[in-house]
Design an enzyme around this catalytic site. Structure first.
Site, PDB file in Angstrom:
ATOM      1  N   LYS A 164       1.057  -1.260  -0.102  1.00  0.00           N
ATOM      2  CA  LYS A 164       0.638  -0.298  -0.236  1.00  0.00           C
ATOM      3  C   LYS A 164       1.004   0.925   0.355  1.00  0.00           C
ATOM      4  O   LYS A 164       0.940   2.523  -0.646  1.00  0.00           O
ATOM      5  CB  LYS A 164      -0.898   0.011   1.151  1.00  0.00           C
ATOM      6  CG  LYS A 164      -1.825   1.114   1.294  1.00  0.00           C
ATOM      7  CD  LYS A 164      -2.508   0.675   2.142  1.00  0.00           C
ATOM      8  CE  LYS A 164      -3.404   1.908   2.585  1.00  0.00           C
ATOM      9  NZ  LYS A 164      -4.846   2.041   3.691  1.00  0.00           N
ATOM     10  N   GLU A 219      10.436  -4.776   4.653  1.00  0.00           N
ATOM     11  CA  GLU A 219      10.268  -6.234   4.257  1.00  0.00           C
ATOM     12  C   GLU A 219      10.048  -6.177   2.630  1.00  0.00           C
ATOM     13  O   GLU A 219      10.989  -7.238   1.789  1.00  0.00           O
ATOM     14  CB  GLU A 219       9.151  -6.600   5.225  1.00  0.00           C
ATOM     15  CG  GLU A 219       9.761  -7.441   6.684  1.00  0.00           C
ATOM     16  CD  GLU A 219       9.123  -6.536   7.195  1.00  0.00           C
ATOM     17  OE1 GLU A 219       8.832  -4.572   7.000  1.00  0.00           O
ATOM     18  OE2 GLU A 219       8.958  -6.498   8.449  1.00  0.00           O
ATOM     19  N   GLY A 224      -4.827  -1.886   5.271  1.00  0.00           N
ATOM     20  CA  GLY A 224      -4.388  -3.245   4.150  1.00  0.00           C
ATOM     21  C   GLY A 224      -4.375  -4.640   4.607  1.00  0.00           C
ATOM     22  O   GLY A 224      -4.828  -5.267   3.549  1.00  0.00           O
ATOM     23  N   ARG A 225      -5.682  -4.529   5.320  1.00  0.00           N
ATOM     24  CA  ARG A 225      -5.487  -5.751   6.165  1.00  0.00           C
ATOM     25  C   ARG A 225      -7.121  -6.317   5.351  1.00  0.00           C
ATOM     26  O   ARG A 225      -7.783  -7.059   5.960  1.00  0.00           O
ATOM     27  CB  ARG A 225      -5.958  -6.160   7.538  1.00  0.00           C
ATOM     28  CG  ARG A 225      -6.907  -4.751   8.351  1.00  0.00           C
ATOM     29  CD  ARG A 225      -6.601  -4.936   9.986  1.00  0.00           C
ATOM     30  NE  ARG A 225      -7.132  -4.277  10.310  1.00  0.00           N
ATOM     31  CZ  ARG A 225      -5.855  -2.614  10.621  1.00  0.00           C
ATOM     32  NH1 ARG A 225      -4.716  -2.422  10.296  1.00  0.00           N
ATOM     33  NH2 ARG A 225      -6.754  -2.252  11.026  1.00  0.00           N
ATOM     34  N   GLU A 272      -5.352  -6.862  14.582  1.00  0.00           N
ATOM     35  CA  GLU A 272      -4.677  -5.646  14.114  1.00  0.00           C
ATOM     36  C   GLU A 272      -5.927  -4.341  14.154  1.00  0.00           C
ATOM     37  O   GLU A 272      -5.561  -2.944  14.706  1.00  0.00           O
ATOM     38  CB  GLU A 272      -3.861  -5.560  12.819  1.00  0.00           C
ATOM     39  CG  GLU A 272      -3.067  -4.728  12.612  1.00  0.00           C
ATOM     40  CD  GLU A 272      -1.961  -3.975  11.256  1.00  0.00           C
ATOM     41  OE1 GLU A 272      -2.926  -4.362  10.840  1.00  0.00           O
ATOM     42  OE2 GLU A 272      -1.242  -4.990  10.898  1.00  0.00           O
ATOM     43  N   HIS A 288      -5.466 -33.247  16.866  1.00  0.00           N
ATOM     44  CA  HIS A 288      -4.725 -34.197  17.146  1.00  0.00           C
ATOM     45  C   HIS A 288      -3.171 -33.638  18.254  1.00  0.00           C
ATOM     46  O   HIS A 288      -2.832 -33.506  18.290  1.00  0.00           O
ATOM     47  CB  HIS A 288      -4.149 -35.462  16.366  1.00  0.00           C
ATOM     48  CG  HIS A 288      -5.050 -35.768  15.679  1.00  0.00           C
ATOM     49  ND1 HIS A 288      -5.297 -37.562  16.825  1.00  0.00           N
ATOM     50  CD2 HIS A 288      -6.236 -35.840  15.212  1.00  0.00           C
ATOM     51  CE1 HIS A 288      -6.301 -37.866  16.313  1.00  0.00           C
ATOM     52  NE2 HIS A 288      -6.701 -37.385  14.739  1.00  0.00           N
ATOM     53  N   LYS A 333       9.024  -1.053  14.537  1.00  0.00           N
ATOM     54  CA  LYS A 333       9.326  -0.732  13.081  1.00  0.00           C
ATOM     55  C   LYS A 333      10.966   0.508  12.788  1.00  0.00           C
ATOM     56  O   LYS A 333      11.404   0.437  13.145  1.00  0.00           O
ATOM     57  CB  LYS A 333       9.131  -0.050  12.361  1.00  0.00           C
ATOM     58  CG  LYS A 333       7.917  -1.257  11.786  1.00  0.00           C
ATOM     59  CD  LYS A 333       6.796  -0.640  10.049  1.00  0.00           C
ATOM     60  CE  LYS A 333       5.177  -1.064   9.797  1.00  0.00           C
ATOM     61  NZ  LYS A 333       4.685  -0.842   9.575  1.00  0.00           N
TER      62      LYS A 333
HETATM   63  O1  F6P Z   1       2.106  -3.917   9.871  1.00  0.00           O
HETATM   64  C1  F6P Z   1       1.396  -3.244   9.669  1.00  0.00           C
HETATM   65  C2  F6P Z   1       0.695  -2.642   7.945  1.00  0.00           C
HETATM   66  O2  F6P Z   1       0.898  -2.010   8.102  1.00  0.00           O
HETATM   67  C3  F6P Z   1      -0.274  -3.530   8.179  1.00  0.00           C
HETATM   68  O3  F6P Z   1      -1.412  -2.811   8.724  1.00  0.00           O
HETATM   69  C4  F6P Z   1      -0.245  -3.267   6.139  1.00  0.00           C
HETATM   70  O4  F6P Z   1      -0.852  -4.279   5.680  1.00  0.00           O
HETATM   71  C5  F6P Z   1       1.247  -4.181   6.403  1.00  0.00           C
HETATM   72  O5  F6P Z   1       1.753  -3.541   7.540  1.00  0.00           O
HETATM   73  C6  F6P Z   1       1.973  -4.089   5.025  1.00  0.00           C
HETATM   74  O6  F6P Z   1       2.110  -2.590   4.684  1.00  0.00           O
HETATM   75  P1  F6P Z   1       2.064  -1.837   2.914  1.00  0.00           P
HETATM   76  O7  F6P Z   1       0.810  -2.790   2.116  1.00  0.00           O
HETATM   77  O8  F6P Z   1       2.263  -0.082   3.046  1.00  0.00           O
HETATM   78  O9  F6P Z   1       3.387  -2.516   2.460  1.00  0.00           O
END
Ligand code: F6P
Length: 540
Positions: free
Chosen positions: A206, A212, A266-267, A352, A383, A503
């Site tokens: 987003k 990452e 995002g979620r 979240e 199990h 972060k």
């Molecule tokens: O972990 C926090 C967060 O902002 C989530 O809400 C989001 O889905 C994820 O990081 C990834 O964010 P982006 O889509 O901006 O890379």
């Protein structure tokens, strides 16, 4: 904003809880055998049995009154209408607009949201169609056979979960892999065995600023260019983001960018552009069927009276157990291997969203908020951890999810799977008494060990088949459950400030791990000692 716990409706529920907490589901069923027929509700293809909950008709009336007190009706309309209910970020919350039917108008903040949504969906469908047909090729002219989605959190869990759930519908010879973790093991494992000429990377973020994702995307770009040269990037990388500037900075042509908007959390995003990898796999038509499933539950949520409203009932039951029974967690138990990532997906969606301890107005929350969601597909969980569900000291409300029709069957396996689901929810609810166990001839000393206390509540969701449409409905159901709970607690379910500090600190700490200089000041003595130990182990 008055705290909900100070309302007469909350007090009435507390008193009611004191009166019925000691009652067993066996008694509730004995007194009211019709509850099995009555305590059901249908939303689209989803059928919910909530009769195995520790509630009576009065409980439901009191919970509905609590929802009225919290202003749930008006809140639902505020969300669908695009009001800025995400107050801490001053944003509308409009994931429901991602599944607006063609022809339905919605203008928010002067923007024709409906037109924007359909333009992106059309662009996605066009691109997905070209990849699926082989018209869109890699730089050497070969067709794409693998899509690697690089994203994390909402930019990974939704499409990864849905791809796993719907891979039977992947009918064009394109499969997907999902890379999220900054652990190199993730991307290296996922790249292993791939043919660069036939691989398409979808970089999904987003913000396009997530460490990452950008790091994994750089690794992927290097992997590609080392094999096919720099010019290959244009045919092998596309982006999904709200941030065109950063996409261009990364070197992806914004003509191959699929957008969304700050009013999609995002979620809550995989039914829009974040679902691109899924759409490439299953096709635009199946994707639109999934949207229709979402929409069916949206419409139900918006229009059904509270007492026959599936997300409202399930959300209120969540509040009932969290706040009045003190339940800490909620188990999600899909009896479907294809839903193996559903609990992980729900963890972000629910935790979240509702893992908050201040209200939307900044005052502390008095109630307990978001439960810890967890789970595994049945029968594997049986199990592993069901022992605790049946005989442990904790109350763990559970959601069982099953489907009538399998995709394929062997040796009657699907019926056995379903029989297990039904047996578990029944055993949890009704258990087995000491008398019943003794009557089986069990030695007296062993009887207490075998007693199954029962009175452990669960919902059972049953749908005809796990199709794109059913999956859409299931996800919309949980999205709205989160909304109902968040509304009762008075929190902002759409921000996630709690993930930010870590972060920032990680970025501050990274140089301390790698620098040849003596470790600089650490944020605390424990972390400082761990930094020194890590550097020693790495010979730095
Ligand atoms: O972990 C926090 C967060 O902002 C989530 O809400 C989001 O889905 C994820 O990081 C990834 O964010 P982006 O889509 O901006 O890379």
């Amino acid at each position: 904003m008055a705290d909900i716990t100070e309302s007469p409706e909350w007090t009435a529920l507390a008193e009611h809880h004191a009166a019925i907490a000691g009652r067993h589901l066996r008694e509730l069923f004995a007194e009211d055998p019709d509850r099995a027929d009555r305590m059901t509700v249908t939303a689209g293809d989803l059928y919910l049995d909530y009769s195995k909950h520790r509630v009576t008709g009065e409980t439901l009336t009191l919970l509905a009154a609590l929802a009225e007190r919290a202003g749930l009706r008006a809140r639902i309309e505020a969300m669908f209408g695009g009001e800025h209910i995400n107050v801490s970020e001053d944003r509308a919350v409009l994931h429901t607009a991602l599944r607006l039917p063609p022809g339905e108008a919605l203008t928010v903040d002067g923007q024709d949201v409906a037109a924007d949504v359909h333009a992106v969906l059309d662009k996605m469908a066009g691109f997905a169609g070209r990849v699926r047909s082989g018209e869109w090729t890699g730089s050497t002219g070969k067709r794409i056979t693998t899509v690697v989605n690089i994203g994390i959190g909402g930019s990974d869990l939704g499409p990864a979960m849905a791809y796993e759930a719907l891979h039977d519908f992947a009918d064009a010879g394109v499969s997907c892999r999902f890379v999220s973790n900054i652990d190199p093991a993730d991307i290296l494992g996922k790249l292993a065995g791939l043919d660069p000429e036939q691989t398409l990377f979808v970089v999904s973020s987003k913000t396009f600023g997530t460490l990452e994702t950008l790091t994994n995307a750089k690794v992927a770009r290097r992997w590609l260019t080392e094999r096919l040269g720099d010019d290959a990037v244009a045919r092998h990388f596309v982006a999904v983001s709200t941030n065109a500037e950063r996409v261009a900075e990364f070197g992806i042509d914004t003509a191959n960018m699929f957008g969304f908007w700050d009013w999609v959390g995002g979620r809550y995003s995989f039914d829009g552009a974040i679902g691109l990898s899924l759409m490439i796999a299953i096709g635009g038509e199946a994707f639109r069927e999934m949207l229709a499933g979402f929409r069916e539950v949206d419409e139900h949520f918006r229009s059904a009276p509270f007492e026959a409203n599936m997300p409202v009932l399930m959300g209120l039951l969540g509040v009932w157990y969290t706040d009045f029974f003190g339940a800490q967690t909620r188990a999600v138990l899909p009896y479907s291997q294809r839903l193996s990532r559903f609990p992980a997906y729900l963890q972000q969606l629910t935790m979240e969203s509702n893992g908050k301890s201040v209200r939307a107005d900044g005052a502390p929350v008095i109630a307990q908020t978001g439960a810890i969601f967890w789970g595994e597909p049945g029968t594997n969980g049986q199990h592993a951890f069901y022992q605790l569900l049946h005989q442990g000291t904790r109350l763990v409300p559970a959601d069982f999810i099953g489907f009538a029709e399998p995709f394929e069957d062997r040796e009657g396996m699907h019926d056995l799977l379903t029989a297990n689901m039904l047996a578990q929810s029944s055993a949890l609810a009704f258990g087995k008494t000491a008398e019943e166990i003794a009557a089986d001839g069990t030695p007296a000393a062993v009887v207490p060990h075998k007693v199954m206390p029962g009175n452990r509540p669960s919902s059972t969701l049953l749908a005809p088949k796990l199709t794109p449409k059913t999956l859409g409905s299931l996800v919309a159901l949980y999205e709205h459950i989160v909304f109902v709970e968040g509304t009762i607690w008075g929190i902002d379910s759409f921000d996630q400030w709690g993930v930010e500090l870590g972060k920032v600190m990680a970025m501050d700490l990274a140089p301390a791990l790698t620098s040849p200089e003596p470790p600089s000041e650490a944020p605390d003595p424990s972390t400082g000692a761990l930094v020194r130990r890590y550097r020693e182990l790495r010979g730095r």
